[in-house]
Design a protein around this motif. Structure first.
Motif, PDB file in Angstrom:
ATOM      1  N   SER A   1       0.802  -1.229  -0.183  1.00  0.00           N
ATOM      2  CA  SER A   1       0.280   0.003   0.111  1.00  0.00           C
ATOM      3  C   SER A   1       0.904   1.193   0.053  1.00  0.00           C
ATOM      4  O   SER A   1       0.517   2.248  -0.629  1.00  0.00           O
ATOM      5  CB  SER A   1      -1.029   0.048   1.328  1.00  0.00           C
ATOM      6  OG  SER A   1      -1.745   0.970   1.035  1.00  0.00           O
ATOM      7  N   LEU A   2       2.147   1.288   0.594  1.00  0.00           N
ATOM      8  CA  LEU A   2       2.851   2.405   0.634  1.00  0.00           C
ATOM      9  C   LEU A   2       3.376   2.551  -0.848  1.00  0.00           C
ATOM     10  O   LEU A   2       3.472   3.727  -1.241  1.00  0.00           O
ATOM     11  CB  LEU A   2       4.129   1.991   1.424  1.00  0.00           C
ATOM     12  CG  LEU A   2       3.778   1.954   3.111  1.00  0.00           C
ATOM     13  CD1 LEU A   2       5.138   1.646   3.793  1.00  0.00           C
ATOM     14  CD2 LEU A   2       3.521   3.382   3.550  1.00  0.00           C
ATOM     15  N   ALA A   3       3.657   1.500  -1.562  1.00  0.00           N
ATOM     16  CA  ALA A   3       4.013   1.628  -2.950  1.00  0.00           C
ATOM     17  C   ALA A   3       3.162   2.028  -3.809  1.00  0.00           C
ATOM     18  O   ALA A   3       3.455   2.935  -4.671  1.00  0.00           O
ATOM     19  CB  ALA A   3       4.501   0.190  -3.239  1.00  0.00           C
ATOM     20  N   LEU A   4       1.884   1.771  -3.412  1.00  0.00           N
ATOM     21  CA  LEU A   4       0.731   2.286  -4.358  1.00  0.00           C
ATOM     22  C   LEU A   4       0.719   3.812  -4.150  1.00  0.00           C
ATOM     23  O   LEU A   4       0.656   4.523  -5.142  1.00  0.00           O
ATOM     24  CB  LEU A   4      -0.541   1.772  -3.857  1.00  0.00           C
ATOM     25  CG  LEU A   4      -1.814   1.904  -4.635  1.00  0.00           C
ATOM     26  CD1 LEU A   4      -2.774   0.652  -4.699  1.00  0.00           C
ATOM     27  CD2 LEU A   4      -2.680   3.052  -4.220  1.00  0.00           C
ATOM     28  N   CYS A   5       0.571   4.255  -2.988  1.00  0.00           N
ATOM     29  CA  CYS A   5       0.431   5.758  -2.693  1.00  0.00           C
ATOM     30  C   CYS A   5       1.853   6.399  -3.462  1.00  0.00           C
ATOM     31  O   CYS A   5       1.556   7.506  -4.024  1.00  0.00           O
ATOM     32  CB  CYS A   5       0.563   5.877  -1.397  1.00  0.00           C
ATOM     33  SG  CYS A   5      -1.156   5.473  -0.473  1.00  0.00           S
ATOM     34  N   ARG A   6       2.768   5.872  -3.058  1.00  0.00           N
ATOM     35  CA  ARG A   6       4.068   6.549  -3.804  1.00  0.00           C
ATOM     36  C   ARG A   6       4.199   6.399  -5.315  1.00  0.00           C
ATOM     37  O   ARG A   6       4.570   7.733  -6.001  1.00  0.00           O
ATOM     38  CB  ARG A   6       5.266   5.979  -3.034  1.00  0.00           C
ATOM     39  CG  ARG A   6       5.573   6.286  -1.514  1.00  0.00           C
ATOM     40  CD  ARG A   6       6.646   5.552  -0.708  1.00  0.00           C
ATOM     41  NE  ARG A   6       6.788   5.822   0.413  1.00  0.00           N
ATOM     42  CZ  ARG A   6       7.091   5.041   1.493  1.00  0.00           C
ATOM     43  NH1 ARG A   6       7.592   3.804   1.193  1.00  0.00           N
ATOM     44  NH2 ARG A   6       7.247   5.509   2.729  1.00  0.00           N
ATOM     45  N   GLY A   7       3.657   5.416  -5.671  1.00  0.00           N
ATOM     46  CA  GLY A   7       3.676   5.216  -7.254  1.00  0.00           C
ATOM     47  C   GLY A   7       2.607   6.104  -7.788  1.00  0.00           C
ATOM     48  O   GLY A   7       2.758   6.733  -9.151  1.00  0.00           O
ATOM     49  N   LEU A   8       1.463   6.692  -7.204  1.00  0.00           N
ATOM     50  CA  LEU A   8       0.680   7.775  -7.559  1.00  0.00           C
ATOM     51  C   LEU A   8       1.126   9.265  -7.378  1.00  0.00           C
ATOM     52  O   LEU A   8       0.597   9.959  -7.813  1.00  0.00           O
ATOM     53  CB  LEU A   8      -0.712   7.535  -6.921  1.00  0.00           C
ATOM     54  CG  LEU A   8      -1.385   6.108  -7.185  1.00  0.00           C
ATOM     55  CD1 LEU A   8      -2.889   6.315  -6.468  1.00  0.00           C
ATOM     56  CD2 LEU A   8      -2.062   6.576  -8.774  1.00  0.00           C
ATOM     57  N   GLY A   9       2.191   9.159  -6.740  1.00  0.00           N
ATOM     58  CA  GLY A   9       2.718  10.813  -6.390  1.00  0.00           C
ATOM     59  C   GLY A   9       1.991  11.253  -5.498  1.00  0.00           C
ATOM     60  O   GLY A   9       2.196  12.586  -5.289  1.00  0.00           O
ATOM     61  N   LEU A  10       1.401  10.712  -4.296  1.00  0.00           N
ATOM     62  CA  LEU A  10       0.764  11.307  -3.398  1.00  0.00           C
ATOM     63  C   LEU A  10       1.699  11.949  -2.336  1.00  0.00           C
ATOM     64  O   LEU A  10       2.967  11.309  -2.216  1.00  0.00           O
ATOM     65  CB  LEU A  10      -0.101  10.585  -2.705  1.00  0.00           C
ATOM     66  CG  LEU A  10      -1.234   9.920  -3.353  1.00  0.00           C
ATOM     67  CD1 LEU A  10      -2.149   9.071  -2.496  1.00  0.00           C
ATOM     68  CD2 LEU A  10      -2.123  10.970  -3.899  1.00  0.00           C
ATOM     69  N   ARG A  11       1.524  12.944  -1.781  1.00  0.00           N
ATOM     70  CA  ARG A  11       2.608  13.604  -0.939  1.00  0.00           C
ATOM     71  C   ARG A  11       2.514  12.780   0.412  1.00  0.00           C
ATOM     72  O   ARG A  11       1.402  12.752   1.129  1.00  0.00           O
ATOM     73  CB  ARG A  11       2.145  15.263  -0.857  1.00  0.00           C
ATOM     74  CG  ARG A  11       3.125  15.813   0.250  1.00  0.00           C
ATOM     75  CD  ARG A  11       2.728  17.468   0.383  1.00  0.00           C
ATOM     76  NE  ARG A  11       1.526  17.676   1.110  1.00  0.00           N
ATOM     77  CZ  ARG A  11       0.304  17.960   0.350  1.00  0.00           C
ATOM     78  NH1 ARG A  11       0.189  17.939  -0.865  1.00  0.00           N
ATOM     79  NH2 ARG A  11      -0.929  18.003   0.959  1.00  0.00           N
ATOM     80  N   GLU A  12       3.576  12.633   1.009  1.00  0.00           N
ATOM     81  CA  GLU A  12       3.852  11.936   2.183  1.00  0.00           C
ATOM     82  C   GLU A  12       3.867  12.901   3.416  1.00  0.00           C
ATOM     83  O   GLU A  12       4.955  13.712   3.145  1.00  0.00           O
ATOM     84  CB  GLU A  12       5.022  11.055   2.091  1.00  0.00           C
ATOM     85  CG  GLU A  12       5.141   9.998   3.217  1.00  0.00           C
ATOM     86  CD  GLU A  12       6.114   9.141   2.973  1.00  0.00           C
ATOM     87  OE1 GLU A  12       6.530   8.377   4.054  1.00  0.00           O
ATOM     88  OE2 GLU A  12       6.499   8.664   1.988  1.00  0.00           O
TER      89      GLU A  12
END
Length: 264
Positions: A211-222
């Motif tokens: 799930s972390l990879a999904l969010c980062r892959g979409l370019g969401l701001r952490e």
């Protein structure tokens, strides 16, 4: 999509004449404060429901159901649509099969709150009612017409925040194929576009690498770690928070996140 309500005006041209006096300004301030508290309470739905979201056709190549002989293989046919009462059998079959894999990430109810899990039809009816009030979106991911998982947009808040939180799960047969990433992209484009939200959050357990990879892959701001953010699998758990804002991500064609996937 036009919204059913209007935000209170702060500009001079939008104020009634009485608010241009001191007493009027005080009365206007009280009215604006009350409007901020009550905005959305009992209002009509702010978006179309039920909804059906499909990817835009790929550029320069065949899409789902491409004819034999195409140079590119057909993509799985992915649809995100509303949860229905008649999904119960497919939902129950998949969740029972996947329970050992999904349970460590499953939200649970802490003791002492007086809350209880609902039967599936009751849950669907309640969530459908909330969707029609603009408070949530219970969604299903279908792949080639099969029930593959869910995306939950819950809660949705209006007024001064115009925000939502998104959660999701998918069956193991569809993992690793980019299907949930595409499904979340569809939902984000819809929320930050036609629905008219300003901010969307996804909160993920630090141990949930997929799930972390999904969010980062979409370019969401952490945005950092939230301690004890949600009750998961029987205990309070930390979460990493990701977010997107409409002005940061929503392109003029309304498919900003889908474009990111296509270009990536």
């Amino acid at each position: 999509m036009p919204q059913t309500g209007r935000e209170p005006h702060d500009d001079a041209e939008g104020r009634p004449p009485e608010s241009r006096t001191l007493g009027g300004a005080l009365r206007g301030g009280v009215r604006r404060a009350a409007a901020g508290l009550l905005l959305g309470a009992g209002s009509a739905s702010r978006f179309t429901w039920p909804v059906r979201l499909e990817p835009e056709p790929p550029r320069g190549g065949p899409g789902p159901g491409a004819p034999t002989g195409s140079t590119r293989p057909a993509r799985p046919f992915v649809v995100v649509r509303e949860l229905r009462v008649d999904d119960e059998e497919a939902w129950r079959t998949l969740r029972l099969t996947e329970n050992d894999r999904l349970a460590p990430w499953e939200a649970t109810l802490p003791a002492g709150g007086g809350e209880a899990m609902s039967a599936f039809p009751v849950f669907v009816r309640r969530q459908t009612r909330r969707a029609r009030l603009g408070e949530a979106m219970p969604l299903v991911v279908e792949v080639d017409n099969a029930f593959a998982g869910q995306v939950a947009v819950d809660p949705i808040t209006w007024g001064a925040t115009r925000s939502a939180q998104v959660g999701y799960w998918i069956g193991s047969a569809w993992q690793g194929r980019g299907i949930m990433r595409l499904s979340v992209a569809l939902v984000l484009d819809h929320l930050l576009g036609p629905v008219g939200l300003h901010r969307v959050e996804i909160n993920v357990r630090p141990e949930n690498e997929r799930s972390l990879a999904l969010c980062r892959g979409l370019g969401l701001r952490e945005e950092g770690l939230r301690r004890g953010y949600m009750h998961i699998n029987g205990a309070w758990a930390d979460h990493v928070s990701f977010a997107a804002l409409a002005e940061e991500t929503h392109g003029p064609d309304g498919v900003a996140f889908q474009r990111r996937l296509a270009s990536g």
